[in-house]
Design a protein around this motif. Structure first.
Motif, PDB file in Angstrom:
ATOM      1  N   SER A  41       1.051  -1.146  -0.078  1.00  0.00           N
ATOM      2  CA  SER A  41      -0.344  -0.254   0.088  1.00  0.00           C
ATOM      3  C   SER A  41       0.638   1.249   0.186  1.00  0.00           C
ATOM      4  O   SER A  41       1.944   1.512   0.796  1.00  0.00           O
ATOM      5  CB  SER A  41      -0.641   0.480   1.110  1.00  0.00           C
ATOM      6  N   ARG A  42       0.223   2.372  -0.539  1.00  0.00           N
ATOM      7  CA  ARG A  42       1.174   3.504  -1.340  1.00  0.00           C
ATOM      8  C   ARG A  42       1.791   4.059   0.520  1.00  0.00           C
ATOM      9  O   ARG A  42       2.696   4.429   0.895  1.00  0.00           O
ATOM     10  CB  ARG A  42       0.459   3.831  -1.590  1.00  0.00           C
ATOM     11  N   SER A  43       0.862   3.800   1.284  1.00  0.00           N
ATOM     12  CA  SER A  43       0.483   4.676   2.261  1.00  0.00           C
ATOM     13  C   SER A  43       1.320   3.896   3.500  1.00  0.00           C
ATOM     14  O   SER A  43       2.804   4.582   4.159  1.00  0.00           O
ATOM     15  CB  SER A  43      -0.444   5.060   2.912  1.00  0.00           C
ATOM     16  N   GLU A  44       2.367   2.675   3.493  1.00  0.00           N
ATOM     17  CA  GLU A  44       2.513   1.966   4.251  1.00  0.00           C
ATOM     18  C   GLU A  44       3.586   1.669   4.358  1.00  0.00           C
ATOM     19  O   GLU A  44       4.660   1.917   4.571  1.00  0.00           O
ATOM     20  CB  GLU A  44       1.939   0.171   3.880  1.00  0.00           C
ATOM     21  N   ALA A  45       4.730   1.968   2.747  1.00  0.00           N
ATOM     22  CA  ALA A  45       5.852   1.553   2.302  1.00  0.00           C
ATOM     23  C   ALA A  45       5.979   2.485   0.859  1.00  0.00           C
ATOM     24  O   ALA A  45       5.098   2.763   0.078  1.00  0.00           O
ATOM     25  CB  ALA A  45       5.418  -0.190   1.796  1.00  0.00           C
ATOM     26  N   PRO A  46       7.724   2.280   1.196  1.00  0.00           N
ATOM     27  CA  PRO A  46       7.981   2.664   0.188  1.00  0.00           C
ATOM     28  C   PRO A  46       8.009   2.193  -1.480  1.00  0.00           C
ATOM     29  O   PRO A  46       7.793   0.902  -0.996  1.00  0.00           O
ATOM     30  CB  PRO A  46       9.951   3.154   0.424  1.00  0.00           C
ATOM     31  N   HIS A  47       8.056   2.699  -2.524  1.00  0.00           N
ATOM     32  CA  HIS A  47       8.313   2.016  -3.415  1.00  0.00           C
ATOM     33  C   HIS A  47       8.990   2.059  -4.606  1.00  0.00           C
ATOM     34  O   HIS A  47       8.852   3.677  -4.271  1.00  0.00           O
ATOM     35  CB  HIS A  47       6.563   1.762  -4.045  1.00  0.00           C
ATOM     36  N   ASP A  48       9.423   1.649  -5.744  1.00  0.00           N
ATOM     37  CA  ASP A  48      10.319   2.253  -6.333  1.00  0.00           C
ATOM     38  C   ASP A  48       9.575   3.519  -7.162  1.00  0.00           C
ATOM     39  O   ASP A  48       8.737   3.476  -7.124  1.00  0.00           O
ATOM     40  CB  ASP A  48      10.908   1.311  -7.514  1.00  0.00           C
ATOM     41  N   ASP A  49      10.505   3.752  -8.200  1.00  0.00           N
ATOM     42  CA  ASP A  49      10.302   5.296  -8.964  1.00  0.00           C
ATOM     43  C   ASP A  49       9.022   4.768  -9.928  1.00  0.00           C
ATOM     44  O   ASP A  49       7.822   5.649  -9.766  1.00  0.00           O
ATOM     45  CB  ASP A  49      11.552   5.657  -9.641  1.00  0.00           C
ATOM     46  N   PRO A  78     -10.721   7.415  -8.450  1.00  0.00           N
ATOM     47  CA  PRO A  78     -10.599   7.464  -6.613  1.00  0.00           C
ATOM     48  C   PRO A  78      -9.717   6.669  -6.016  1.00  0.00           C
ATOM     49  O   PRO A  78      -9.478   5.450  -6.432  1.00  0.00           O
ATOM     50  CB  PRO A  78     -12.037   7.149  -6.463  1.00  0.00           C
ATOM     51  N   ALA A  79      -8.908   7.262  -4.802  1.00  0.00           N
ATOM     52  CA  ALA A  79      -8.283   6.327  -4.865  1.00  0.00           C
ATOM     53  C   ALA A  79      -8.863   5.256  -4.426  1.00  0.00           C
ATOM     54  O   ALA A  79      -7.869   3.591  -3.884  1.00  0.00           O
ATOM     55  CB  ALA A  79      -7.812   7.002  -3.085  1.00  0.00           C
ATOM     56  N   GLU A  80     -10.101   5.483  -3.683  1.00  0.00           N
ATOM     57  CA  GLU A  80     -10.842   3.345  -3.038  1.00  0.00           C
ATOM     58  C   GLU A  80     -10.435   3.026  -4.027  1.00  0.00           C
ATOM     59  O   GLU A  80     -10.661   1.589  -4.010  1.00  0.00           O
ATOM     60  CB  GLU A  80     -12.117   4.276  -2.509  1.00  0.00           C
ATOM     61  N   ALA A  81     -10.262   3.559  -5.494  1.00  0.00           N
ATOM     62  CA  ALA A  81     -10.331   2.302  -6.877  1.00  0.00           C
ATOM     63  C   ALA A  81      -9.166   2.207  -7.632  1.00  0.00           C
ATOM     64  O   ALA A  81      -8.343   1.076  -8.456  1.00  0.00           O
ATOM     65  CB  ALA A  81     -10.659   3.300  -8.202  1.00  0.00           C
ATOM     66  N   VAL A  82      -8.012   1.896  -6.557  1.00  0.00           N
ATOM     67  CA  VAL A  82      -6.878   1.854  -6.870  1.00  0.00           C
ATOM     68  C   VAL A  82      -6.370   0.928  -5.252  1.00  0.00           C
ATOM     69  O   VAL A  82      -5.709   0.930  -4.935  1.00  0.00           O
ATOM     70  CB  VAL A  82      -5.457   2.626  -7.050  1.00  0.00           C
ATOM     71  N   LEU A  83      -6.612  -1.063  -5.781  1.00  0.00           N
ATOM     72  CA  LEU A  83      -5.587  -1.415  -4.071  1.00  0.00           C
ATOM     73  C   LEU A  83      -4.009  -1.698  -4.848  1.00  0.00           C
ATOM     74  O   LEU A  83      -3.889  -2.451  -6.070  1.00  0.00           O
ATOM     75  CB  LEU A  83      -6.766  -2.091  -4.181  1.00  0.00           C
ATOM     76  N   VAL A 127      -4.029  -8.340  -0.922  1.00  0.00           N
ATOM     77  CA  VAL A 127      -5.296  -8.142  -1.517  1.00  0.00           C
ATOM     78  C   VAL A 127      -5.101  -8.255  -2.895  1.00  0.00           C
ATOM     79  O   VAL A 127      -5.755  -8.807  -3.859  1.00  0.00           O
ATOM     80  CB  VAL A 127      -5.660  -6.152  -0.972  1.00  0.00           C
ATOM     81  N   THR A 128      -4.192  -7.716  -3.760  1.00  0.00           N
ATOM     82  CA  THR A 128      -3.556  -7.762  -4.612  1.00  0.00           C
ATOM     83  C   THR A 128      -3.675  -8.494  -5.144  1.00  0.00           C
ATOM     84  O   THR A 128      -3.916  -9.392  -6.468  1.00  0.00           O
ATOM     85  CB  THR A 128      -2.521  -6.930  -5.380  1.00  0.00           C
ATOM     86  N   GLY A 129      -2.683  -9.582  -4.530  1.00  0.00           N
ATOM     87  CA  GLY A 129      -2.375 -10.743  -4.490  1.00  0.00           C
ATOM     88  C   GLY A 129      -3.608 -11.885  -4.716  1.00  0.00           C
ATOM     89  O   GLY A 129      -3.814 -12.589  -6.082  1.00  0.00           O
ATOM     90  N   SER A 130      -4.287 -11.798  -4.275  1.00  0.00           N
ATOM     91  CA  SER A 130      -5.780 -12.419  -4.803  1.00  0.00           C
ATOM     92  C   SER A 130      -6.965 -12.532  -6.295  1.00  0.00           C
ATOM     93  O   SER A 130      -7.038 -12.992  -6.144  1.00  0.00           O
ATOM     94  CB  SER A 130      -7.080 -12.046  -3.571  1.00  0.00           C
ATOM     95  N   VAL A 174      -0.601  -3.562  -9.314  1.00  0.00           N
ATOM     96  CA  VAL A 174      -1.544  -3.182  -8.718  1.00  0.00           C
ATOM     97  C   VAL A 174      -3.114  -3.279  -9.362  1.00  0.00           C
ATOM     98  O   VAL A 174      -2.826  -3.856 -10.152  1.00  0.00           O
ATOM     99  CB  VAL A 174      -1.475  -1.586  -9.065  1.00  0.00           C
ATOM    100  N   VAL A 175      -4.083  -3.251  -8.826  1.00  0.00           N
ATOM    101  CA  VAL A 175      -5.644  -3.660  -8.854  1.00  0.00           C
ATOM    102  C   VAL A 175      -6.394  -2.678  -8.998  1.00  0.00           C
ATOM    103  O   VAL A 175      -6.565  -1.558  -8.034  1.00  0.00           O
ATOM    104  CB  VAL A 175      -6.057  -4.483  -7.860  1.00  0.00           C
TER     105      VAL A 175
END
Lengths: 481, 481
Positions: free
Chosen positions: B17-25, B39-44, B49-52, B68-69
């Protein structure tokens, strides 16, 4: 149908028979190459003969002079023709019986006309698998009769079914009277052998009832008007032969009332095997031609038929719906013979309209059937505006109308008004959520209108598909786009 | 169905999750761009979650981790996703309910999973035009029930109909039990709105009963497994709702006798609404699971149903044909409730076979129905050779078999034999003039086999079509070819 002389001036043909006349190097080279893989009798160059292959039955469509007409008998010969065409960059126009109504089979100047009429073998009829395997030159009626002997039914029945070929039907995605229950040609094509532009042979589809292996290229070729490849064999789905249909005729005091009846019938869950409409103009023309004695007082005549186990019951229900919609008279046929008489009236409609002024342009606009009444009304307005007679016959159950513009081809102003009204009818169809062609195809006649219907992105993607199959643009150039 | 764990090792997901962890550029850029139009809620991005969303219900199919989902609600949002993917060259995997059986919806590593499940509005149901307009996320059963309220019928009924989506059905060109009479999904798709790889919106087809304006791109998208574009709206054809069907069960002393009965029924011109076959293995598994008390002595059980005006008469005729083919017992249902019980046995077949060894691989080979007997015999030989239990359920009227390989996924040798027998079954189908997939699609599972079925020219032309629509190759890469 037809009777219209194409507008393009009939130029002197460029090519004469090899034995009779010299020809330029290019053509000589083409003929030499073709004859290297085709018997001499399959290569026609006599201009009187090749000229007769220049166009189909559409009006207002330019046609060029073929350089040569070839009549192959095998897939290998077709491959040879396409290899030759690719090597020399010569356009190829595939043809069936040239009964088309959009100029899709019209020759382009200097082309090879590739007539498939001699590839006319029915290869297989299989009652267990309910399929037929045929070559493209098989005449629709010949197939229908052949499968009938096995208790089977090949539904697609364009008006020209006694002469048109299955290959032409596939190229145009033809319809007919049966479509309201049985659908169009596309729904009966399971698999194809196609010779590609470069001469390679490709098989698409299947001979099974179901199959989803890869993109549906079979369906892509259906209706592609010979612009993506040349069909040399088709696997067709068949149905069990239904009982003979029983028909009724219903007379209405207005087109709107007849269209209301159509909506009630279809919304009521009925599945007629035929649901046709003729307007007053058409009924009058049919009476004039056939002395059939149809009711001249009618504003619209509806014909409905059922091939169900109990057609009389279905006709009674539909007759009641017609009366509820305002029919002044409902006449169910007593038997199959009487039904056939009623259908004869419908079948002679276009010939009858042709006789009104000597020439017709048959439009082919399909609208959602809920908009059929608006379509009829609009056509009447267009006829009035242009001072022309426009008879409407329609596969009403499908919303597929054939407004038929009657005009005197010798009168330039009338010709102009005929073409304008023909175009306005297409515009009206699009406004009503319909399509410019329900079953006749685009060909040359409706090229500009195709772009209006499918929009710039649609055209771009269709062109991309064309380029994928025919990068040199030699297959039936100038059609569709 | 299903129950099989995909074989690809489940790697740690790349993205959190964006809020939880850094990610590459790269990923950060992707998320920023996506969030600019969603909207933010449409981007998982939560990896749990994404693994499922990584895979559908197919076995033996590798699946990567989505970056990303996204869950758009409008066509515009889908366009934004595709524009972003094109700009950044990120692969996109469109998904419905992931009930597919070929891995066609499996994620590729680092892809955007584009789930259409939130676009689930039924836009229109029109009883006069007999059409429905729907978004891709509408569940098949929801549509069926909604149109039923208008006296209409949407036939395609894959086994997963209670959960699968219309968009997924279109992507896979799904079938079902009804196909023997009513055909497959493809036959009900009239027109589409499609978002292309570059984000442009294209409309194909029509809302009329007939239409032949240009190439049939609608049909090209059906069964294209999300590799040519993203369907965001569909115009579907509907039928009038038929009477409830009445069924019979017939018990046979051999698979060959049951297949002979199928041939007699179809050659006899009957049009059952359902014609299904279960072999002894399947009947045993169903009894084991459901305690239904089906006849354990049977070698093959045939279920036939009719939704005609007089189904009892049709069942009597078909029952007589079953007896002529050697049926030891023919049991017509007394009423609709009893029919439903019989069909429940068939509907629980795959779940029952899954329980045999804990895992199944469901094949989907369709052969000409005249070859059905040879197919059954061949599957038996393959099962014997590999020492495996393979139950066969079949849409017998279509020749569409689902040989279901039962195996213990924890036993590596058994897994190997399962995969080998699965492949041999496809080889057998091709030998018999059939196809490797009647209704489940190619996906990842049958890629190599698609090439064997359609040959090198076919593959080349299919790839050319793919390139025309998706020149960057970002749409569901690695599927089909």
């Amino acid at each position: 149908m037809g009777g219209f002389t194409p507008m393009a001036p009939k130029c002197e043909p460029v090519i004469m028979s090899r034995s009779e006349a010299p020809h330029d190097d290019m053509t000589g080279n083409l003929l030499d190459r073709l004859l290297a893989g085709l018997p001499a009798e399959a290569v026609l160059t006599d201009p009187d003969v090749t000229g007769s292959y220049a166009h189909d039955m559409a009006g207002f469509c330019p046609a060029g002079n073929p350089a040569v007409v070839v009549l192959p008998r095998t897939a290998e010969e077709v491959q040879h023709v396409m290899r030759t065409a690719t090597a020399l960059r010569v356009p190829v126009v595939p043809q069936g019986a040239r009964t088309g109504l959009s100029g899709g089979a019209n020759a382009t100047e200097g082309c090879i006309v590739l007539s498939l009429t001699r590839m006319d073998r029915i290869v297989e009829i299989n009652p267990v698998d309910r399929i037929a395997v045929v070559e493209p030159g098989v005449v629709n009626a010949a197939l229908s009769r052949a499968v009938g002997e096995h208790g089977l039914y090949y539904p697609p029945d364009p008006s020209s079914w006694e002469t048109c070929t299955i290959g032409g039907n596939i190229g145009t995605a033809s319809g007919g009277l049966c479509c309201v229950k049985y659908g169009v040609t596309a729904e009966y094509v399971l698999g194809l052998d196609v010779v590609l532009a470069d001469g390679r042979l490709m098989s698409t589809g299947r001979r099974t009832a179901k199959g989803v292996a890869g993109y549906d290229l079979t369906r892509l070729f259906v209706g592609s008007e010979g612009s993506l490849g040349v069909v040399v064999r088709a696997i067709l789905a068949l149905k069990p032969r239904p009982p003979r249909q029983l028909a009724l005729a219903a007379e209405f005091p207005s087109g709107a009332a007849a269209c209301d009846a159509v909506c009630r019938i279809m919304a009521g869950g009925h599945v007629p095997s035929l649901l046709e409409l003729m307007d007053r103009t058409t009924v009058g023309a049919v009476n004039e031609l056939t002395r059939m004695g149809l009711p001249e007082t009618t504003e619209a005549l509806l014909l409905a038929a059922f091939d169900t186990p109990d057609p009389a019951a279905d006709l009674a229900a539909v007759g009641a719906l017609c009366e509820a919609a305002g029919a002044t008279q409902v006449v169910p046929a007593e038997d199959v013979a009487e039904s056939e008489l009623l259908l004869q009236a419908r079948r002679s409609a276009l010939v009858a309209l042709d006789a009104v002024k000597g020439t017709t342009m048959i439009d082919d606009v399909c609208v959602p059937r809920s908009r059929l009444g608006e379509m009829l009304e609009g056509v009447e307005r267009i006829a009035e505006k242009h001072g022309l007679t426009i008879g409407v016959v329609a596969h009403a159950g499908d919303g597929n109308t054939h407004p038929t513009v009657c005009f005197d081809a010798a009168d330039p102003d009338e010709r102009r008004r005929a073409r304008e009204s023909f175009d306005e009818i297409m515009g009206l169809g699009l406004e009503l959520g319909g399509t410019i062609t329900g079953e006749h195809g685009v060909g040359v006649l409706k090229k500009e209108w195709l772009a209006r219907e499918i929009g710039p992105v649609g055209v771009e993607m269709q062109r991309a598909v064309k380029a994928a199959f025919d990068p040199l643009g030699i297959l039936n150039p100038g059609k569709l786009f």
